[in-house]
Design an enzyme around this catalytic site. Structure first.
Site, PDB file in Angstrom:
ATOM      1  N   ARG A 240      46.668  45.529  43.765  1.00  0.00           N
ATOM      2  CA  ARG A 240      46.155  45.714  42.566  1.00  0.00           C
ATOM      3  C   ARG A 240      44.806  46.087  42.467  1.00  0.00           C
ATOM      4  O   ARG A 240      43.872  45.749  43.271  1.00  0.00           O
ATOM      5  CB  ARG A 240      46.729  44.386  41.753  1.00  0.00           C
ATOM      6  CG  ARG A 240      47.906  44.009  41.612  1.00  0.00           C
ATOM      7  CD  ARG A 240      48.567  44.764  40.190  1.00  0.00           C
ATOM      8  NE  ARG A 240      49.795  44.419  40.278  1.00  0.00           N
ATOM      9  CZ  ARG A 240      50.598  44.534  39.333  1.00  0.00           C
ATOM     10  NH1 ARG A 240      50.233  45.419  38.150  1.00  0.00           N
ATOM     11  NH2 ARG A 240      51.864  44.406  39.064  1.00  0.00           N
TER      12      ARG A 240
ATOM     13  N   THR B  80      51.482  52.233  34.150  1.00  0.00           N
ATOM     14  CA  THR B  80      50.212  52.748  34.348  1.00  0.00           C
ATOM     15  C   THR B  80      50.156  54.127  34.682  1.00  0.00           C
ATOM     16  O   THR B  80      49.225  54.942  34.520  1.00  0.00           O
ATOM     17  CB  THR B  80      49.461  51.883  35.306  1.00  0.00           C
ATOM     18  OG1 THR B  80      49.599  50.601  34.812  1.00  0.00           O
ATOM     19  CG2 THR B  80      47.983  52.043  35.756  1.00  0.00           C
TER      20      THR B  80
ATOM     21  N   HIS C 211      55.548  45.176  25.733  1.00  0.00           N
ATOM     22  CA  HIS C 211      55.370  45.268  27.213  1.00  0.00           C
ATOM     23  C   HIS C 211      55.285  46.762  27.463  1.00  0.00           C
ATOM     24  O   HIS C 211      56.148  47.255  28.006  1.00  0.00           O
ATOM     25  CB  HIS C 211      56.198  44.411  28.129  1.00  0.00           C
ATOM     26  CG  HIS C 211      55.528  44.427  29.504  1.00  0.00           C
ATOM     27  ND1 HIS C 211      56.419  44.338  30.647  1.00  0.00           N
ATOM     28  CD2 HIS C 211      54.333  44.604  30.240  1.00  0.00           C
ATOM     29  CE1 HIS C 211      55.776  44.246  31.543  1.00  0.00           C
ATOM     30  NE2 HIS C 211      54.547  44.448  31.453  1.00  0.00           N
TER      31      HIS C 211
ATOM     32  N   SER D 280      56.561  45.935  35.698  1.00  0.00           N
ATOM     33  CA  SER D 280      55.515  46.373  36.822  1.00  0.00           C
ATOM     34  C   SER D 280      56.245  47.125  37.794  1.00  0.00           C
ATOM     35  O   SER D 280      57.414  46.759  38.062  1.00  0.00           O
ATOM     36  CB  SER D 280      54.994  45.034  37.355  1.00  0.00           C
ATOM     37  OG  SER D 280      54.148  44.370  36.430  1.00  0.00           O
TER      38      SER D 280
END
Length: 525
Positions: A318, A239, A216, A234
């Site tokens: 998102r 990202t 992950h 998350s």
């Protein structure tokens, strides 16, 4: 309009309505708009709303307790058992439901390395969900579609809810996996991330059997070919930090590490976009255009302008887009063996240093611990950062015991002499509610220094509680930021909080059976 019927009978779907197979992006957007599933915003992206479930529903996940997998699965609250008969009954219910509705089918792959890729098929009742998986998974060539044989199938029925007392499910929403039937059933939730994470869970089961470490993490490549991995849950910055204009993006969330190197499991990115700005995250900002799916962002209904600062619907807004929307992304998504491994944690206690260097044993300790804070909105019911330990920085997606993955990571780090760092993207100057979130520019500077090797030779001081090596200087970062204790107005309060967090680490780690050298690499006070 292309209307074809793929072989759905093998999964029990005998459609009496239209089946739209592998439509283009433009076609899927047209269908979504005509069906009232979303609207186009000013950038051209498709904006959708997922209803009362705006994040994953971990309590809805269960795995069929088939004899073939009974002795392998890491059973417990993360991987709840479901009787095979209950799975079969719900399979029939979902198949019958979908058979009566127009369907959208996507055929593609998980895994950018052809040697290890998994053919997947996703069957949706909503066009926008099919657009989502089209952008998130690897899209096949026309010639590959001719021989596509799905190794795993998702039947996705978000408007169908389960009856727990009748169906034997843990929740009205359901995310159910059967490794025997190579099938995933999803219903009762419109949150698109459930499809993405279900296939990740599948890869986390299949890849270790082939000698591949599933991770992950995000990954990128420097100008000289050096690969870096960014582990984290998350909201910790995977990202954001991997989308670096000075480096080539391999992928933002899920990868495998094989004897060939690193490869992306996906063909797209699923970026959090709360408080997104062009100045701070220019690559993600530019990727939100026609073909992108925006989930749960607030818009001006008249101008269709997006207010990325507004969390009225959820903190977990998102954006889903193909990886090639990021300029210069690696296509295909493969790279060499990593030179640098970075563990990202959002420390809600405000205790951990913003950057620290880890020994091999400390790397194993922190990987097994997987400490972070669940950020608001990422899961149903989480409204503010909550301290958590998520083994391997991805416990919700691990069907096998965490030590299996940890051993594989340790072997890879040793074999390829990778440098490992712990980076705190969470709070500084105090805990959540008192301190402030770490400045993104500082975090970028620390990550850049780690990737350039600038922190390998600087003088470091062992943290008095956690023992990790804290650098005294870092280019682009004030020295007083590097020592978390000095950022607090009350040093004794910091000491007490650090000891408290260390206690939590030890209590969590006690449930794992690991070599003594790894256990000893934890907090020293």
């Amino acid at each position: 309009m292309i209307k074809t019927t793929p072989d759905l009978e093998r999964v029990g779907v005998t459609s009496t309505s239209d089946v739209f197979n592998n439509l283009s992006v433009s076609q899927l957007i047209e269908h979504s708009l005509l069906r009232g599933e979303g609207v186009l915003v000013e950038s051209g992206a498709l904006r959708t709303v997922t209803g009362n479930r705006t994040g994953r529903s971990p309590n809805a996940k269960a795995i069929a307790d088939d004899p073939e997998v009974h002795d392998e699965i890491w059973w417990g609250p993360i991987n709840q058992k479901l009787e095979p008969e209950a799975f079969d009954r719900l399979h029939q219910k979902v198949a019958a439901y979908l058979s009566e509705r127009p369907l959208y089918v996507f055929d593609g792959f998980a895994g950018a390395d052809p040697q290890y890729r998994l053919p997947v098929r996703i069957v949706n009742e909503c066009a926008w969900h099919n657009l989502f998986v089209h952008q998130l998974f690897l899209r096949p060539l026309a010639t590959e579609l001719e021989s596509h044989d799905p190794g795993f199938t998702i039947l996705h029925a978000p408007n169908l809810t389960a009856e727990p007392s009748v169906d034997g499910t843990p929740d009205e929403a359901f995310v159910l996996l059967s490794f025997r039937k190579r099938l995933v059933l999803i219903g009762g939730t419109h949150y698109a991330g459930e499809m993405k994470k279900s296939i990740f869970t599948v890869m986390n089961y299949l890849m270790p059997k082939r000698g591949v470490l599933p991770m992950h993490c995000s990954a990128n490549i420097g100008s000289d070919g050096d690969v870096a991995l960014f582990f984290g849950l998350s909201g910790t910055g995977k990202t954001t930090l991997s989308a670096d204009p000075n480096r080539t993006l391999i992928g933002d969330d899920e990868h495998g590490w094989s004897d060939n190197g690193v490869f992306n499991f996906e063909g797209g990115c699923y970026a959090k976009c709360i408080r997104l700005s062009e100045e701070k995250e220019p690559q993600i900002w530019a990727a939100i255009r026609f073909g992108t799916v925006l989930e749960n962002v607030v818009i001006d209904e008249s101008t269709r302008a997006v207010d990325y600062d507004d969390d009225a619907i959820t903190e977990n807004t998102r954006a889903a887009y193909p990886v090639d929307f990021i300029p210069g992304a690696a296509i295909p998504g493969v790279g060499a063996h990593p030179k640098t491994v970075i563990f990202l944690t959002a420390d809600a206690f405000g205790v951990l240093p913003p950057v620290s260097r880890l020994t091999a044993e400390q790397a194993m300790y922190h990987f097994v611990s997987g400490y972070t804070a669940k950020v608001a909105g990422t899961e149903a019911g989480v409204t503010e950062p909550t301290t958590t330990f998520s083994a391997c920085f991805g416990a919700p997606f691990l069907p096998l015991p965490p030590t299996r993955y940890a051993e594989m990571l340790g072997n890879q780090i040793d074999r390829h002499d990778a440098a490992v760092y712990l980076v705190n993207t969470g709070w500084t100057g105090g805990p959540y509610g008192e301190g402030r979130r770490m400045d993104l520019d500082y975090t970028r500077a620390m990550v850049t220094a780690a990737l350039n090797g600038d922190l390998q030779s600087v003088e470091c001081t062992p943290h008095p509680v956690f023992g990790v090596a804290v650098p005294g200087v870092c280019p682009g970062v004030p020295t007083d930021v590097l020592d978390p204790r000095t950022t607090w107005s009350d040093a004794k309060a910091y000491d007490a909080k650090a000891v408290d967090l260390a206690r939590r680490f030890r209590e969590n780690f006690a449930k794992f059976e690991v070599p003594a050298t790894i256990s000893a690499a934890g907090p020293v006070a």
